[in-house]
Design an enzyme around this catalytic site. Structure first.
Site, mmCIF file in Angstrom:
data_model
loop_
_atom_site.group_PDB
_atom_site.id
_atom_site.type_symbol
_atom_site.label_atom_id
_atom_site.label_comp_id
_atom_site.label_asym_id
_atom_site.label_seq_id
_atom_site.Cartn_x
_atom_site.Cartn_y
_atom_site.Cartn_z
ATOM 1 C CG ASP A 405 -2.263 0.652 0.969
ATOM 2 O OD1 ASP A 405 -2.248 1.777 0.428
ATOM 3 O OD2 ASP A 405 -3.318 0.095 1.314
ATOM 4 C CG ASP A 520 -7.200 2.997 -3.595
ATOM 5 O OD1 ASP A 520 -8.425 2.987 -3.814
ATOM 6 O OD2 ASP A 520 -6.711 3.056 -2.449
ATOM 7 C CD GLU A 523 -13.224 5.911 -6.218
ATOM 8 O OE1 GLU A 523 -13.075 4.688 -6.256
ATOM 9 O OE2 GLU A 523 -12.397 6.687 -5.688
ATOM 10 N NE ARG A 605 -11.647 3.417 -4.101
ATOM 11 C CZ ARG A 605 -11.333 4.231 -3.099
ATOM 12 N NH1 ARG A 605 -11.069 3.732 -1.904
ATOM 13 N NH2 ARG A 605 -11.239 5.538 -3.283
ATOM 14 C CG ASP A 621 -11.653 1.327 1.753
ATOM 15 O OD1 ASP A 621 -10.858 0.582 1.151
ATOM 16 O OD2 ASP A 621 -11.511 2.556 1.818
ATOM 17 C CG HIS A 679 -5.726 -4.674 1.711
ATOM 18 N ND1 HIS A 679 -4.524 -4.219 2.187
ATOM 19 C CD2 HIS A 679 -6.410 -3.565 1.321
ATOM 20 C CE1 HIS A 679 -4.477 -2.887 2.085
ATOM 21 N NE2 HIS A 679 -5.613 -2.475 1.571
#
Length: 941
Positions: A405, A520, A523, A605, A621, A679
């Site tokens: 990460d 990640d 959006e 994502r 998440d 994760h």
């Protein structure tokens, strides 16, 4: 925009149906105008038959004339049409704000208060609501074109005055209905690139599974399945069709309540139709009920009462609400773009998904190693990372890939390496030496406040004008993880971004030789609303605050994302928002392919229709709860329906602390996610299997060794998805569409057609009730086979075991498992065979080097079919072009053999290395030493 009419096709005028009783509600001017329409229609027919200017130009003339002659205003006599047969047929005319009788009737709608807190609309459209009239219709062999002119303005700004509806029969099972403004070009999504299909051979008879019927006098159409005359979608005479600049609405009646899809949302498998709104606007927030999620997939699949299925896709990337109501009916409300529908007639659920993915793009074929187990966590030093590696290897847990990460980044900036991770490249090289792999996270946001000349990702992007710009033309600056407090966003719709992204990734890959990228926060996520300065003219901007805002989290379009008024190469972010992560995935996939010259692994994502052609997805998440674990099953099978088969949830949950029992059961389930990764967050305890003790270790090992043994079967399923558009993980109703008991089962799922996974999803359970459809089902562990007539069975589920059943009639290729895919690929193969009631079974194996690009296109693979017919087992070598590895078959296990076999022969020679277990009723073969790429024949009596 020019449009040629089809030669030899005359217009078919649509008569305006107004009964004598209805005439008084029109003024003399209106009646005169209606007669004028008929006259002008006749003129248009004459002009067309005279081969003059095209129909589009003629419609513009007609439109301008009507605007002068017709007093565009309110409908009259609405109350005569306000009686409805049922509350379920009320379509909401006041979707935003507080309605009252006066405000409702100003919209030419009906007012009928219901009980307090009722979801039934108090303000609804009358049965005669119409604000467009037909001008003309033309038909050709495979296309219908209709034009409409506005007759009544709505309360929404800038109603489109002239509309065109193109209906094109593209294949026997695929139909397109496109409704757009023929006078002014409106935004249409640039991705995915849907191939234009035209049936050009005029001598070939048109074969279609559809019948299309149009409304007589307004915008509306119905689509019927030809074979049984079932109406699958009917937008005529209901709902309130509206087409304005920033509010487009269409409603339709549906044939049943069995509807699936419309993602990404936290929802039940079979969608709730009780006045339920599903909002499509990509958003960074943990998956939550009644909230828009990370992705937008305006596609649904429906099962009809006959058991047949069809699908509907709205190709529109703007923010939208889709409302389901118990009529059953659907309402689309989008705030931009056009209406561009695709209909898929199946007739099986698998057929629908194949037709859908043929439209949006088939899923990519992943590298073999990506199907292994993955480990990651947020909040880890390099020393802790290595400790996790050592204890996992020491425990003998199968796994392939270690992830990083954002901890590895300096100041949390892309393409940097923290001072605490300077030895990470050495660790990655070590992973490669032992046959393992490495993936890093990469956010799209680039730090914007580093010293000039010190940070190439910003300097290069600024020099080439590649960052999304605010409305004043400067790079829009928000904030994501970057510790300097400023973040700019690459515009991946700009063609120059490809070279830019290749350069950044390539330069960094020279430092850290990672194997895949995890994109990640795309959006795109933003820790400030809009940008640091606030979106310019926010209060008056129709982009930031349109007249209608879908039911999005935060209530504002720029909440936790960038300004809608921001400019990208392909247009306004207002239109492109839902495509941001998709465009990044396309660019990242291409960059990795170019740099590594092998199949790229990209996990994104954010998603949109067609993502699966370029990337996989994880569900974000999620929380460490039993409910979130159960929800993951629905999420996994839905993304397979969306054409994204490489999908998984964070095993044991991302947010909050897990428990030993939860993580044990989740490890069992997660071993059967198509994409299997553990994760969790930096604020939580370690949850890698060893950290939680013996039970989780044993559960993970047991389930993962089964996964690794079945990887040849799983890999072959991904090949079928890549070539034929099939699903990898699927719900039971895909295989049993005529069994309505399967329609809402969201606690079990299948790998392909054969392997049934039924996890334990509640605390303190050591057995589980599962539904077995009418078929033979063989237990993976005990080998016992059961003929079910469609019943619920209670099966044992010890603390370390997930229940698995194999369906009769199938042959699953296996391989002796190892702790990495690199090692397991060197081992011998096996076959698991479960005959059906006819003592038959079938299976297949796809095999290649597991990593090269274009193996299918170049034919560099092996395809082998297996067939059991009573007491004869054969293989058929369809393709044999890959020979770098030996594919030796050593073991075969055949379930459901009720009598001990005699006189077994392999390729005509007597064979003695077999064992028959009379208790299990299983026949075991060992030490066969058969090359799968050479035809063999096994028989017994």
């Amino acid at each position: 925009m020019k449009r040629k009419t089809k030669s030899g096709n005359a217009y078919t005028p649509i008569m305006l149906k107004n009964s004598i009783d209805e005439v008084p509600k029109y003024s003399k001017n209106t009646i005169f105008s209606l007669l004028t329409i008929l006259l002008l229609m006749s003129v248009l027919i004459y002009l067309h038959m005279s081969d003059s200017e095209n129909i589009l130009e003629n419609s513009k003339i007609l439109s301008r004339y009507l605007k002068q002659k017709i007093n565009i205003g309110s409908n009259h006599g609405v109350n005569n049409y306000c009686t409805v047969t049922s509350d379920e047929y009320k379509f909401d005319c006041f979707p935003r704000g507080k309605a009252d009788k006066e405000s409702c009737e100003k919209r030419n709608c009906c007012w009928s208060p219901s009980t307090p807190n009722s979801q039934i609309p108090w303000c609804y459209y009358s049965s005669n609501y119409s604000n467009y009239k037909v001008i003309n219709v033309t038909e050709s062999r495979n296309e219908i074109t209709a034009f409409f002119n506005i007759t009544t303005n709505t309360i929404y700004k800038n109603d489109i005055k002239v509309l065109c509806m193109d209906i094109s029969f593209q294949t026997a099972q695929r139909l397109r209905v496109k409704i757009y403004d023929p006078e002014n070009k409106r935004y249409e999504p640039p991705y995915p690139e849907i191939p234009i299909l035209k049936l050009n051979n005029k001598n070939e008879p048109l074969v279609s599974d559809y019948i299309v019927k149009l409304s007589d006098d307004k915008v509306g159409f119905a689509i019927l399945r030809k074979i049984d005359n079932l109406t699958i979608f009917d937008s005529r005479n209901i709902g309130g069709f509206i087409y304005s600049d920033q509010f487009i609405q269409l409603s339709a009646l549906l044939p049943t309540k069995y509807i699936y899809g419309l993602g990404e949302h936290r929802s039940s498998l079979m969608l709730d139709m009780n006045w339920k709104t599903y909002t499509f606007f990509n958003h960074d927030s943990p998956p939550t009920n009644d909230m828009n999620g990370y992705g937008s997939h305006p596609f649904y699949l429906m099962i009809e009462k006959s058991g047949k299925s069809h699908g509907v896709f709205l190709f529109n990337s703007n923010a939208m609400d889709i409302v389901l109501q118990p009529t059953p009916a659907i309402t689309y409300r989008t705030i931009g773009g056009i209406l561009d529908f695709y209909y898929f007639m199946g007739p099986t659920p698998s057929d629908v998904i194949s037709q859908y993915t043929d439209t949006i793009g088939r899923s990519f074929l992943p590298s073999y190693w990506t199907l292994g187990f993955h480990l990651c966590r947020f909040g880890q030093t390099l020393k802790e990372l290595i400790n996790v590696h050592n204890r996992t290897v020491s425990a003998g847990i199968p796994w392939d890939t270690h992830w990083n990460d954002i901890d590895y980044m300096k100041n949390r900036n892309d393409f940097t390496l923290s001072d605490n991770f300077t030895d990470l490249p050495k660790y990655v090289n070590y992973l490669h030496e032992v046959g393992m792999h490495h993936v890093i996270i990469l956010d799209p946001g680039v730090s914007s406040r580093e010293p000039k000349g010190s940070y190439p990702p910003y300097d290069d992007g600024l020099k080439n004008g590649l960052f999304i710009k605010n409305s004043s033309g400067l790079p829009l600056e928000g904030q994501v993880w970057n510790l300097d407090g400023g973040t700019v966003f690459p515009d991946f719709t700009n063609p120059k971004s490809i070279d830019y992204w290749i350069n950044q990734i390539s330069n960094y890959h020279n430092i850290l030789p990672f194997d895949g990228l995890w994109i990640d926060m795309n959006e795109p996520s933003n820790f400030v609303n809009g940008d640091w300065e606030g979106c310019i003219f926010t209060n008056s901007s129709s982009w930031e605050n349109p007249q209608y805002t879908p039911s999005i989290a935060g209530g504002k379009l720029n909440y936790k994302t960038i300004c809608m008024s921001a400019n990208q190469y392909a247009g306004l972010h207002y239109d492109l928002h839902n495509l941001y992560g998709f465009s990044e995935a396309i660019t990242t996939q291409f960059a990795l392919s170019f740099i590594k010259s092998s199949r790229p692994l990209v996990i994104s994502r954010s998603s949109f229709a067609g993502l699966g052609h370029f990337a996989g997805h994880w569900t974000g998440d999620v929380f460490s709860t039993w409910d979130d674990m159960k929800q993951s099953i629905t999420d996994i099978v839905l993304f397979n329906m969306f054409g994204v088969p490489l999908v998984g949830a964070d095993i044991c949950g991302f947010n909050d602390n897990t428990t030993v029992e939860l993580c044990s059961r989740w490890s069992q389930l997660g071993a059967f996610y198509p994409f299997s990764r553990n994760h969790n967050s930096d604020e939580n305890i370690d949850q890698d299997p060893v950290a939680l003790g013996p039970l989780v270790i044993e559960s993970a090992k047991k389930a993962l060794f089964i996964r690794y043994s079945l990887l040849p079967y799983l890999y072959s399923l991904f090949w079928r998805a890549h070539i034929y558009g099939e699903t990898v993980a699927r719900p039971l109703f895909f295989e049993y569409p005529h069994d309505n008991c399967t329609y809402n089962i969201d606690t079990q799922f299948l790998w392909g057609s054969a392997l049934l996974i039924s996890p334990v999803l509640k605390e303190n359970q050591v057995d589980v009730d599962i539904y077995l459809p009418n078929d033979i089902w063989c237990d993976y562990y005990s080998k016992k086979c059961t003929q079910s007539n469609g019943s619920i069975f209670t099966v044992e589920a010890p603390n370390d075991t997930i229940p698995l059943k194999i369906r009769g009639g199938y042959i699953l290729p296996t391989q002796e498992p190892a702790t990495t895919t690199t090692s397991s690929r060197k081992n011998s193969f096996g076959l698991l065979i479960t005959p059906n009631k006819f003592k038959e079974a079938f299976g297949y194996l796809f095999w290649d080097d597991g990593d090269s690009l274009n193996v299918w296109e170049d034919g560099l693979y092996n395809e082998i079919h297996f067939k059991l017919n009573n007491t004869i087992l054969l293989n058929e070598v369809i393709t044999n072009n890959y020979s770098d590895e030996k594919t030796i078959l050593q073991n075969i296990t055949i379930f459901g053999i009720q009598n001990e076999p005699k006189n077994i022969q392999v390729n005509g020679a007597t064979y003695s290395n077999f064992y028959y277990n009379i208790t299990e009723e299983v026949l075991y073969f060992s030490s066969l030493n058969l090359d799968l790429n050479i035809v063999f024949n096994i028989t017994w009596t």
